[in-house]
Design an enzyme around this catalytic site. Structure first.
Site, PDB file in Angstrom:
ATOM      1  N   CYS A 130      44.155  41.278  41.482  1.00  0.00           N
ATOM      2  CA  CYS A 130      42.995  41.226  40.585  1.00  0.00           C
ATOM      3  C   CYS A 130      42.281  42.566  40.519  1.00  0.00           C
ATOM      4  O   CYS A 130      41.726  42.927  39.493  1.00  0.00           O
ATOM      5  CB  CYS A 130      42.027  40.149  41.052  1.00  0.00           C
ATOM      6  SG  CYS A 130      42.705  38.489  41.007  1.00  0.00           S
ATOM      7  N   GLU A 149      35.845  34.208  41.526  1.00  0.00           N
ATOM      8  CA  GLU A 149      36.488  35.511  41.298  1.00  0.00           C
ATOM      9  C   GLU A 149      37.720  35.236  40.461  1.00  0.00           C
ATOM     10  O   GLU A 149      38.697  34.668  40.934  1.00  0.00           O
ATOM     11  CB  GLU A 149      36.836  36.180  42.630  1.00  0.00           C
ATOM     12  CG  GLU A 149      37.143  37.660  42.483  1.00  0.00           C
ATOM     13  CD  GLU A 149      38.625  37.946  42.479  1.00  0.00           C
ATOM     14  OE1 GLU A 149      39.202  37.929  41.368  1.00  0.00           O
ATOM     15  OE2 GLU A 149      39.198  38.167  43.545  1.00  0.00           O
TER      16      GLU A 149
END
Length: 449
Positions: A264, A230
């Site tokens: 994020c 990720e």
């Protein structure tokens, strides 16, 4: 997101004052090997336990996190600069995730039967998690709880600037779980690469920058080890002409300023149809003005992160963007950057092409839906996205063409425990939440009957 390899050793520094208050040296190879051996032994014993016992352990871990909340929250605040409320919310979310998996994992991991046989889910062994600094409790707990539920042990390479919080997490796990099941690895870049290459490591989970993900993902692939990556998101927030503009602007400001914009999943690029652009911009400026450095807006986690953000803004302004509010690092002590709104942001500018990891909203105005979709998709990192419209069918049609691992309707980008969370493009691959995220930590074995 900022890279993993920013300094030699682990240095804890208060972003509000700049003062260094703790340092930890990196391990030698023998120390890492010893930790791996302990993790392998713990993994074998843990995998042999019935699922009901692993679930009970996760419930105990959730209770322990909540008991330790004051200490953990203070550590997050001191190392990362978080607001007290943000740190407390992070710890509560981590505890809830442990309980969620404790409840769901027995069903999700149960054997699946079909006409010809069944599928059994087996643990992989030792999972290596390379974790970032922006959510030092949650970003450890997210892979940790899933790996444990699936029957694995976990070794964690923490980010260099949050060692104290990571050590607290290790201590909580050590006091709650069997010996060796969760350990931190105090490694530099070379040590991390060496350890990942060891036969005792079965899987890599990495949350961090694209550069780090490419390096470690490539190494895991070379050694034929599964990986979940990720790697951040340059996320689009699309506002159509039938949207609730006030609600969209409030959510946009919140998405940019929570955790000082260092998330994020946060919206980074705001793509607004021309018909409602003036209204949205006016409302967004008003909403962003409520976030004040040191009060309702935390500092950035490190001085180099603030310098990078300032450079991205400056280069975008030089390329033709306009600053409507903020735009300069705050004066005085601390790594503060004010809530900032940039207009006329287009492809080719850092504020469009690169992830802005701070409280800066980049606005691009689109003539119609086709241009809005093109702008939304015209970047490399696609982690999460948000669509704002009064028509769910219209939004759903647009969502079907939008590149993202998670799409939210009339809410800021984010994730939910029950849904898979995965990026596309340069945001990485593999799921970290939901049933898919849990099963990523298992080896499916087919049984013919």
């Amino acid at each position: 997101m900022g890279g993993q390899w920013t300094m030699d050793g682990f240095v804890s520094r208060d972003p509000r004052s700049g003062a260094i208050f703790a340092e930890r040296p990196c391990w030698q190879a023998a120390e890492a090997d010893h930790a791996l051996a302990n993790a392998d032994t713990a993994a074998r014993r843990w995998a042999a336990l019935p699922m009901v016992q692993r679930s009970k352990a996760l419930y105990r871990l959730a209770d322990a996190l909540e008991m330790a909340q004051p200490t953990l929250a203070q550590s997050c605040r001191r190392e990362m600069g978080k607001l007290a409320s943000e740190a407390e919310d992070e710890i509560q979310r981590s505890a809830k995730w442990c309980r969620f998996l404790a409840e769901r994992a027995p069903t999700w991991l149960a054997d699946e039967h079909n006409l010809t046989g069944r599928i059994q889910r087996r643990p992989l062994g030792v999972v290596m998690a390379v974790t970032p600094w922006n959510y030092p409790v949650w970003q450890i707990c997210r892979p940790l709880a899933a790996a444990l539920a699936a029957g694995n042990s976990v070794v964690i390479k923490p980010a260099n600037n949050v060692a104290q919080t990571s050590a607290l997490m290790e201590s909580i796990c050590r006091d709650t779980l069997p010996a060796g099941l969760v350990q931190c690895l105090w490694l530099d870049e070379l040590g991390t690469r060496r350890t990942l290459a060891q036969p005792g490591v079965a899987m890599l989970v990495c949350t961090g920058s694209e550069i780090t993900g490419r390096q470690l993902g490539s190494l895991a692939g070379h050694h034929l080890k599964p990986a979940v990556l990720e790697l951040g998101g340059n996320n689009a927030f699309v506002v159509l002409d039938d949207a609730d503009i006030e609600a969209a602007a409030l959510a946009a400001a919140e998405s940019r300023c929570l955790n000082a914009g260092q998330a994020c999943t946060a919206a980074k690029r705001f793509i607004v149809l021309r018909q409602v652009a003036d209204r949205f911009i006016e409302a967004l400026i008003a909403a962003m003005a409520h976030y004040r450095c040191g009060d309702t807006l935390a500092p950035l986690a490190r001085a180099d992160l603030r310098s990078r953000l300032a450079l991205q803004v400056d280069r975008s302004l030089e390329a033709g963007a306009r600053c409507l509010i903020g735009g300069q690092p705050a004066g005085g002590r601390g790594d503060f950057y004010p809530a900032t709104v940039l207009q006329d942001v287009r492809p080719g500018m850092p504020a469009f092409d690169e992830e802005l990891f701070g409280p800066v909203a980049a606005i691009s105005i689109a003539a119609d839906e086709d241009e809005a979709l093109w702008l939304a998709n015209a970047v490399r990192q696609h982690l999460a996205a948000s669509i704002w419209s009064g028509d769910s069918e219209r939004a759903s049609k647009l969502a079907g063409q939008l590149r993202a691992g998670m799409i939210c309707f009339n809410r800021r980008p984010g994730s939910r425990f029950e849904l898979p969370f995965a990026g596309s493009g340069a945001s990485g691959y593999g799921s970290t939440l939901g049933r898919d995220g849990l099963l990523a930590f298992t080896q499916p074995v087919g049984w013919l009957e």
